[in-house]
Design an enzyme around this catalytic site. Structure first.
Site, PDB file in Angstrom:
ATOM      1  N   TYR A 148       6.838  11.185   4.805  1.00 27.57           N
ATOM      2  CA  TYR A 148       5.987  10.059   4.404  1.00 27.57           C
ATOM      3  C   TYR A 148       6.166   9.754   2.928  1.00 27.57           C
ATOM      4  CZ  TYR A 148       1.729   7.220   3.923  1.00 27.57           C
ATOM      5  OH  TYR A 148       0.831   6.202   3.666  1.00 27.57           O
ATOM      6  N   ALA A 173       0.851  -1.183   0.000  1.00 23.57           N
ATOM      7  CA  ALA A 173       0.000   0.000   0.000  1.00 23.57           C
ATOM      8  C   ALA A 173       0.887   1.233   0.000  1.00 23.57           C
ATOM      9  CB  ALA A 173      -0.913   0.002   1.215  1.00 23.57           C
TER      10      ALA A 173
END
Length: 343
Positions: free
Chosen positions: A147, A115
Site C-alpha cells: 500500500y 488521497a
C-alpha cells in the site's frame, strides 16, 4: 457551485466528503463499486452515482469530462487485512486507476485531490514527519509495504503530471483517520465494534505504539481546503493531515472502552505470531502539520475523547454497522496456486 467527481465516494471518508460537498451546493458524481451508506446525511437524489471500478477506463472517461472542476480521488483498497490478502489488487487500484484518472483530469482541465497516506513514510525513525521526509521501507517481499509503495507511486505520477502537463493538484496524506462508518478493521473502529457487542478489544504488541488519531470531519475539512487551493493555483502540493496529539494504541483502546461504558480486558495479539512475516508494525507515526496550518489555514480541532464519543454514539444507533463482519485478526490462508497459470 462546483462540479465534483468523488471516486470512492461510498467509503468511509468519501461519503462524509460527499455530504460536505452537497451541503455547500456542489454538483457531485459519486464513482464507486459499492452502495451509498444507509445513513447518508444528504438526499441521494442530489447525487449522480456511477457504479464502476476505478480501473475501468471507459467508465472513468464517461465521468471525468470537460466541465468537471475537481476530482477527489479517494478510491483505494485500505486496511492491513487487504494489504496482506490482496496486494495485487491494492497496487492495481492505486497505480492503474490513478494513472488513468490523472490523464483524464488533464484533458478535462480539472483539478485533482489525491488521497494518500502516512504509510508512505514507512518506518522512518525520525518523527514528526514533514512532507519531504525520507521514505524508509522494508523488503518488497513483505506484503505490508504494498500500500505504501503503490500510494507513493500515485503521488509520483501526480507530481509528474503537474510538471509536464500543468495539472493542478493537491495530495493529502491522512494520519489514522477514525469516526462513523469506518470499516471495523482499524484500531478505533474494531475496538468500538467489539466492545459494543460485549467482546474484549484486541491489543496488538502491548499497545505501546503511538499514533495521531484524526477525526473524519477534520480530515474532510482539510480535503476541501486542499481542493480550493489546487483549483486556484498551479502545480502540485502535498499536505500532512493529522492530529498533533500523539497517543499510544493502548491508551486509545482503553479510552474507547471507557467512553462506551464497558469494562473489558483486552486480548493480547502478537503480530509476529498472528500476522506472520508479511506484516511489520511501525512504532511511532507523528505528522508535522506546519504546511497545512500555513497554506490551508487548517488544523485538527476535534479532541480525541470528543471524537470517540461521537463515534460510539453513532455506532449505538447504527445496528447495520454493528452487524458487519469483523475482519479476522490474522490473514486468511493463501489459495493453492493455479497450476494451469504457473506452469
Amino acid at each position: 457551485m462546483a462540479r465534483a467527481v468523488v471516486t470512492g465516494g461510498c467509503g468511509f471518508v468519501g461519503s462524509r466528503l460527499v455530504e460536505r460537498l452537497v451541503a455547500q451546493g456542489d454538483e457531485v458524481t459519486v464513482y464507486d463499486v459499492g452502495p451509498l451508506p444507509p445513513d447518508l446525511r444528504c438526499d441521494p437524489a442530489a447525487i449522480r452515482k456511477v457504479d464502476a471500478d476505478v480501473r475501468d477506463a471507459d467508465a472513468l472517461a464517461a465521468a471525468v469530462t470537460p466541465g468537471v472542476d475537481v476530482v477527489y480521488h479517494l478510491a483505494a483498497m485500505v486496511g492491513v487485512d487487504r494489504y496482506l490478502d490482496s496486494p495485487l489488487d491494492v497496487i492495481d487500484v492505486a497505480v492503474v486507476g490513478t494513472r488513468t484518472l490523472l490523464g483524464l483530469a488533464v484533458d478535462a482541465g480539472a483539478a485533482v485531490v489525491l488521497a494518500s497516506t502516512s504509510e508512505v513514510y514507512g518506518r522512518n525513525p525520525r518523527s514528526p514527519w514533514a512532507e519531504d521526509s525520507d521514505r524508509v521501507l522494508g523488503s518488497t517481499s513483505t506484503s505490508r509495504w504494498s500500500y505504501s509503495s503503490s500510494k507513493a507511486t500515485a503521488e509520483h505520477m501526480t507530481f509528474a503530471c503537474a510538471d509536464r502537463y500543468g495539472l493542478r493538484a493537491a495530495i493529502v496524506r491522512y494520519f489514522n483517520v477514525y469516526g462513523p462508518r469506518q470499516r471495523p478493521a482499524y484500531v478505533v473502529s474494531r475496538t468500538v465494534h467489539r466492545v459494543l457487542r460485549g467482546l474484549p478489544p484486541l491489543l496488538y504488541d502491548g499497545g505501546g505504539q503511538t499514533r495521531c488519531f484524526t477525526f473524519v470531519d477534520d480530515a474532510v475539512a482539510a480535503t476541501v481546503l486542499a481542493a480550493e487551493r489546487a483549483a486556484a493555483g498551479a502545480g502540485a502540493e502535498c499536505f500532512n493531515v493529522g492530529s498533533e496529539r500523539e497517543t499510544t494504541v493502548g491508551e486509545v483502546v482503553r479510552l474507547v472502552a471507557e467512553v462506551a461504558g464497558r469494562d473489558l480486558e483486552p486480548v493480547p495479539i502478537r503480530t509476529e505470531l498472528d500476522l506472520g512475516s508479511n506484516y511489520e508494525d511501525i512504532p511511532r507515526r507523528v505528522p508535522d502539520t506546519a504546511r497545512a496550518r500555513a497554506l490551508l489555514g487548517w488544523r485538527c480541532t476535534t479532541d480525541l475523547r470528543a471524537g470517540l464519543e461521537q463515534t460510539v454514539a453513532w455506532a449505538r444507533r447504527s445496528p447495520w454497522w454493528l452487524a458487519c463482519d469483523e475482519p479476522p485478526a490474522a490473514p486468511s490462508p493463501r489459495p493453492e496456486p493455479d497450476l494451469a497459470m504457473t506452469g
